[in-house]
Design a protein around this motif. Structure first.
Motif, PDB file in Angstrom:
ATOM      1  N   THR A  75       0.807  -1.230   0.000  1.00  0.00           N
ATOM      2  CA  THR A  75       0.000   0.000   0.000  1.00  0.00           C
ATOM      3  C   THR A  75       0.835   1.273   0.000  1.00  0.00           C
ATOM      4  O   THR A  75       0.303   2.354   0.195  1.00  0.00           O
ATOM      5  CB  THR A  75      -0.946   0.007   1.219  1.00  0.00           C
ATOM      6  OG1 THR A  75      -0.163  -0.121   2.417  1.00  0.00           O
ATOM      7  CG2 THR A  75      -1.957  -1.114   1.136  1.00  0.00           C
ATOM      8  N   ASP A  76       2.133   1.158  -0.224  1.00  0.00           N
ATOM      9  CA  ASP A  76       2.999   2.332  -0.298  1.00  0.00           C
ATOM     10  C   ASP A  76       2.915   2.897  -1.718  1.00  0.00           C
ATOM     11  O   ASP A  76       3.429   2.305  -2.661  1.00  0.00           O
ATOM     12  CB  ASP A  76       4.435   1.939   0.041  1.00  0.00           C
ATOM     13  CG  ASP A  76       5.413   3.102  -0.020  1.00  0.00           C
ATOM     14  OD1 ASP A  76       5.037   4.207  -0.483  1.00  0.00           O
ATOM     15  OD2 ASP A  76       6.572   2.903   0.387  1.00  0.00           O
ATOM     16  N   MET A  77       2.282   4.032  -1.886  1.00  0.00           N
ATOM     17  CA  MET A  77       2.089   4.609  -3.219  1.00  0.00           C
ATOM     18  C   MET A  77       3.398   5.033  -3.871  1.00  0.00           C
ATOM     19  O   MET A  77       3.484   5.122  -5.084  1.00  0.00           O
ATOM     20  CB  MET A  77       1.126   5.801  -3.150  1.00  0.00           C
ATOM     21  CG  MET A  77      -0.285   5.399  -2.730  1.00  0.00           C
ATOM     22  SD  MET A  77      -1.000   4.060  -3.723  1.00  0.00           S
ATOM     23  CE  MET A  77      -1.158   4.863  -5.285  1.00  0.00           C
ATOM     24  N   GLY A  84       5.431  -4.397   2.423  1.00  0.00           N
ATOM     25  CA  GLY A  84       5.267  -3.895   3.791  1.00  0.00           C
ATOM     26  C   GLY A  84       5.057  -5.043   4.768  1.00  0.00           C
ATOM     27  O   GLY A  84       4.612  -4.834   5.893  1.00  0.00           O
ATOM     28  N   ALA A  85       5.376  -6.240   4.327  1.00  0.00           N
ATOM     29  CA  ALA A  85       5.180  -7.434   5.151  1.00  0.00           C
ATOM     30  C   ALA A  85       6.088  -8.547   4.638  1.00  0.00           C
ATOM     31  O   ALA A  85       6.629  -8.462   3.535  1.00  0.00           O
ATOM     32  CB  ALA A  85       3.724  -7.884   5.100  1.00  0.00           C
ATOM     33  N   LYS A  86       6.216  -9.558   5.462  1.00  0.00           N
ATOM     34  CA  LYS A  86       6.961 -10.756   5.075  1.00  0.00           C
ATOM     35  C   LYS A  86       5.989 -11.928   5.232  1.00  0.00           C
ATOM     36  O   LYS A  86       5.469 -12.168   6.337  1.00  0.00           O
ATOM     37  CB  LYS A  86       8.169 -10.933   5.992  1.00  0.00           C
ATOM     38  CG  LYS A  86       9.042 -12.119   5.661  1.00  0.00           C
ATOM     39  CD  LYS A  86      10.131 -12.220   6.728  1.00  0.00           C
ATOM     40  CE  LYS A  86      11.430 -12.689   6.162  1.00  0.00           C
ATOM     41  NZ  LYS A  86      12.460 -12.776   7.212  1.00  0.00           N
ATOM     42  N   SER A  97       8.814 -24.120   0.969  1.00  0.00           N
ATOM     43  CA  SER A  97       8.582 -22.796   1.552  1.00  0.00           C
ATOM     44  C   SER A  97       9.013 -21.671   0.610  1.00  0.00           C
ATOM     45  O   SER A  97      10.142 -21.667   0.114  1.00  0.00           O
ATOM     46  CB  SER A  97       9.357 -22.673   2.867  1.00  0.00           C
ATOM     47  OG  SER A  97       9.232 -21.378   3.400  1.00  0.00           O
ATOM     48  N   HIS A  98       8.092 -20.714   0.397  1.00  0.00           N
ATOM     49  CA  HIS A  98       8.381 -19.509  -0.385  1.00  0.00           C
ATOM     50  C   HIS A  98       8.116 -18.312   0.523  1.00  0.00           C
ATOM     51  O   HIS A  98       6.991 -18.129   0.984  1.00  0.00           O
ATOM     52  CB  HIS A  98       7.480 -19.421  -1.625  1.00  0.00           C
ATOM     53  CG  HIS A  98       7.751 -20.500  -2.607  1.00  0.00           C
ATOM     54  ND1 HIS A  98       8.479 -20.274  -3.744  1.00  0.00           N
ATOM     55  CD2 HIS A  98       7.420 -21.815  -2.610  1.00  0.00           C
ATOM     56  CE1 HIS A  98       8.576 -21.410  -4.425  1.00  0.00           C
ATOM     57  NE2 HIS A  98       7.950 -22.359  -3.753  1.00  0.00           N
ATOM     58  N   ILE A  99       9.161 -17.524   0.768  1.00  0.00           N
ATOM     59  CA  ILE A  99       9.029 -16.330   1.598  1.00  0.00           C
ATOM     60  C   ILE A  99       9.185 -15.133   0.684  1.00  0.00           C
ATOM     61  O   ILE A  99      10.111 -15.069  -0.122  1.00  0.00           O
ATOM     62  CB  ILE A  99      10.070 -16.329   2.735  1.00  0.00           C
ATOM     63  CG1 ILE A  99       9.754 -17.504   3.675  1.00  0.00           C
ATOM     64  CG2 ILE A  99      10.046 -14.993   3.484  1.00  0.00           C
ATOM     65  CD1 ILE A  99      10.714 -17.691   4.822  1.00  0.00           C
ATOM     66  N   PHE A 100       8.246 -14.160   0.815  1.00  0.00           N
ATOM     67  CA  PHE A 100       8.304 -12.997  -0.068  1.00  0.00           C
ATOM     68  C   PHE A 100       7.940 -11.724   0.681  1.00  0.00           C
ATOM     69  O   PHE A 100       7.212 -11.748   1.672  1.00  0.00           O
ATOM     70  CB  PHE A 100       7.425 -13.202  -1.312  1.00  0.00           C
ATOM     71  CG  PHE A 100       5.978 -13.517  -1.029  1.00  0.00           C
ATOM     72  CD1 PHE A 100       5.012 -12.522  -1.097  1.00  0.00           C
ATOM     73  CD2 PHE A 100       5.571 -14.803  -0.727  1.00  0.00           C
ATOM     74  CE1 PHE A 100       3.672 -12.807  -0.864  1.00  0.00           C
ATOM     75  CE2 PHE A 100       4.242 -15.109  -0.501  1.00  0.00           C
ATOM     76  CZ  PHE A 100       3.285 -14.096  -0.566  1.00  0.00           C
ATOM     77  N   THR A 101       8.514 -10.617   0.173  1.00  0.00           N
ATOM     78  CA  THR A 101       8.312  -9.298   0.773  1.00  0.00           C
ATOM     79  C   THR A 101       7.863  -8.274  -0.268  1.00  0.00           C
ATOM     80  O   THR A 101       7.774  -7.094   0.048  1.00  0.00           O
ATOM     81  CB  THR A 101       9.609  -8.808   1.450  1.00  0.00           C
ATOM     82  OG1 THR A 101      10.640  -8.756   0.458  1.00  0.00           O
ATOM     83  CG2 THR A 101      10.029  -9.718   2.596  1.00  0.00           C
ATOM     84  N   GLU A 102       7.609  -8.737  -1.486  1.00  0.00           N
ATOM     85  CA  GLU A 102       7.140  -7.852  -2.550  1.00  0.00           C
ATOM     86  C   GLU A 102       5.701  -8.189  -2.913  1.00  0.00           C
ATOM     87  O   GLU A 102       5.261  -9.327  -2.708  1.00  0.00           O
ATOM     88  CB  GLU A 102       8.010  -8.002  -3.803  1.00  0.00           C
ATOM     89  CG  GLU A 102       9.422  -7.510  -3.620  1.00  0.00           C
ATOM     90  CD  GLU A 102      10.197  -7.561  -4.920  1.00  0.00           C
ATOM     91  OE1 GLU A 102      10.899  -6.583  -5.208  1.00  0.00           O
ATOM     92  OE2 GLU A 102      10.103  -8.586  -5.633  1.00  0.00           O
ATOM     93  N   ARG A 124       3.623  -2.374   7.507  1.00  0.00           N
ATOM     94  CA  ARG A 124       2.597  -1.484   6.974  1.00  0.00           C
ATOM     95  C   ARG A 124       1.441  -2.377   6.501  1.00  0.00           C
ATOM     96  O   ARG A 124       1.677  -3.432   5.912  1.00  0.00           O
ATOM     97  CB  ARG A 124       3.163  -0.695   5.786  1.00  0.00           C
ATOM     98  CG  ARG A 124       2.245   0.294   5.142  1.00  0.00           C
ATOM     99  CD  ARG A 124       2.886   1.023   3.946  1.00  0.00           C
ATOM    100  NE  ARG A 124       3.419   0.110   2.946  1.00  0.00           N
ATOM    101  CZ  ARG A 124       4.709  -0.246   2.823  1.00  0.00           C
ATOM    102  NH1 ARG A 124       5.619   0.252   3.617  1.00  0.00           N
ATOM    103  NH2 ARG A 124       5.089  -1.083   1.890  1.00  0.00           N
ATOM    104  N   PRO A 125       0.199  -2.007   6.761  1.00  0.00           N
ATOM    105  CA  PRO A 125      -0.919  -2.828   6.279  1.00  0.00           C
ATOM    106  C   PRO A 125      -0.822  -3.067   4.771  1.00  0.00           C
ATOM    107  O   PRO A 125      -0.331  -2.225   4.021  1.00  0.00           O
ATOM    108  CB  PRO A 125      -2.149  -1.989   6.616  1.00  0.00           C
ATOM    109  CG  PRO A 125      -1.715  -1.143   7.770  1.00  0.00           C
ATOM    110  CD  PRO A 125      -0.261  -0.816   7.490  1.00  0.00           C
ATOM    111  N   PHE A 126      -1.287  -4.241   4.357  1.00  0.00           N
ATOM    112  CA  PHE A 126      -1.292  -4.606   2.942  1.00  0.00           C
ATOM    113  C   PHE A 126      -2.637  -5.232   2.601  1.00  0.00           C
ATOM    114  O   PHE A 126      -3.419  -5.603   3.489  1.00  0.00           O
ATOM    115  CB  PHE A 126      -0.132  -5.564   2.619  1.00  0.00           C
ATOM    116  CG  PHE A 126      -0.212  -6.901   3.297  1.00  0.00           C
ATOM    117  CD1 PHE A 126      -0.768  -8.005   2.651  1.00  0.00           C
ATOM    118  CD2 PHE A 126       0.267  -7.080   4.593  1.00  0.00           C
ATOM    119  CE1 PHE A 126      -0.853  -9.238   3.279  1.00  0.00           C
ATOM    120  CE2 PHE A 126       0.197  -8.309   5.222  1.00  0.00           C
ATOM    121  CZ  PHE A 126      -0.367  -9.391   4.567  1.00  0.00           C
TER     122      PHE A 126
END
Length: 166
Positions: A75-77, A84-86, A97-102, A124-126
């Motif tokens: 939600t970061d414009m 904003g999360a993992k 296992s797949h870990i992502f932050t995008e 940050r909320p997503f």
């Protein structure tokens, strides 16, 4: 406000008969529809996920009768690719296992084993979107795939054609 001919196709609130039961009663649920709410619709939901999501141990492994598309959107414009999360999503019977932050879309073929799905961190909320190619949500929980001590902690759902099994 005047009801227009096609107003029924604009959903900005979950109908009361859905808001207070099942997935509709979750506070994070922003939008939700299926064939009960809008005739001909497929199952679709949108949730705003925040810090509260980290407190839950996750959604356990399961399958669906139909294909599913999951979308996690930042939600970061200024940088919408930054989730904003993992998050962690495990795939297949071996629970790769797949870990992502995008911001990410995950395609899940029909009857494909997926999850546990876990929110590991939130800065940050997503937005989290679930689309199932079925008029009603279907799901078969696979508790046997997780360690016994996690079976009562994770969310497991058994729903056949929109009817939750006890």
């Amino acid at each position: 406000m005047v009801e227009l001919k096609y107003s029924k196709y604009f959903l900005n609130e979950i109908p009361d008969e859905q808001r207070f039961k099942g997935f509709g009663k979750m506070p994070a649920m922003v939008a939700y529809t299926d064939s009960d709410i809008l005739e001909g619709s497929k199952y679709f939901s949108v949730m705003v996920m925040g810090l509260e999501a980290v407190k839950h141990p996750g959604h356990g492994p399961h399958t669906h009768d139909e294909a599913e598309l999951l979308v996690a959107l930042g939600t970061d414009m200024e940088n919408p690719r930054d989730l904003g999360a993992k998050l962690e999503m495990c795939m297949g019977p071996e629970m790769e296992s797949h870990i992502f932050t995008e911001s990410t879309m995950i395609w899940i073929p029909a009857k494909f084993i997926h999850a546990p799905f876990r929110v590991l961190e939130v800065t940050r909320p997503f937005l989290f979107i679930q689309c199932q190619y079925s008029p009603k949500l279907t799901e078969k929980g696979l508790k046997k795939l997780v360690k016994e001590e996690m079976r009562d902690k994770m969310l497991f759902i058994d729903i056949e054609k929109g009817v939750e099994e006890k």
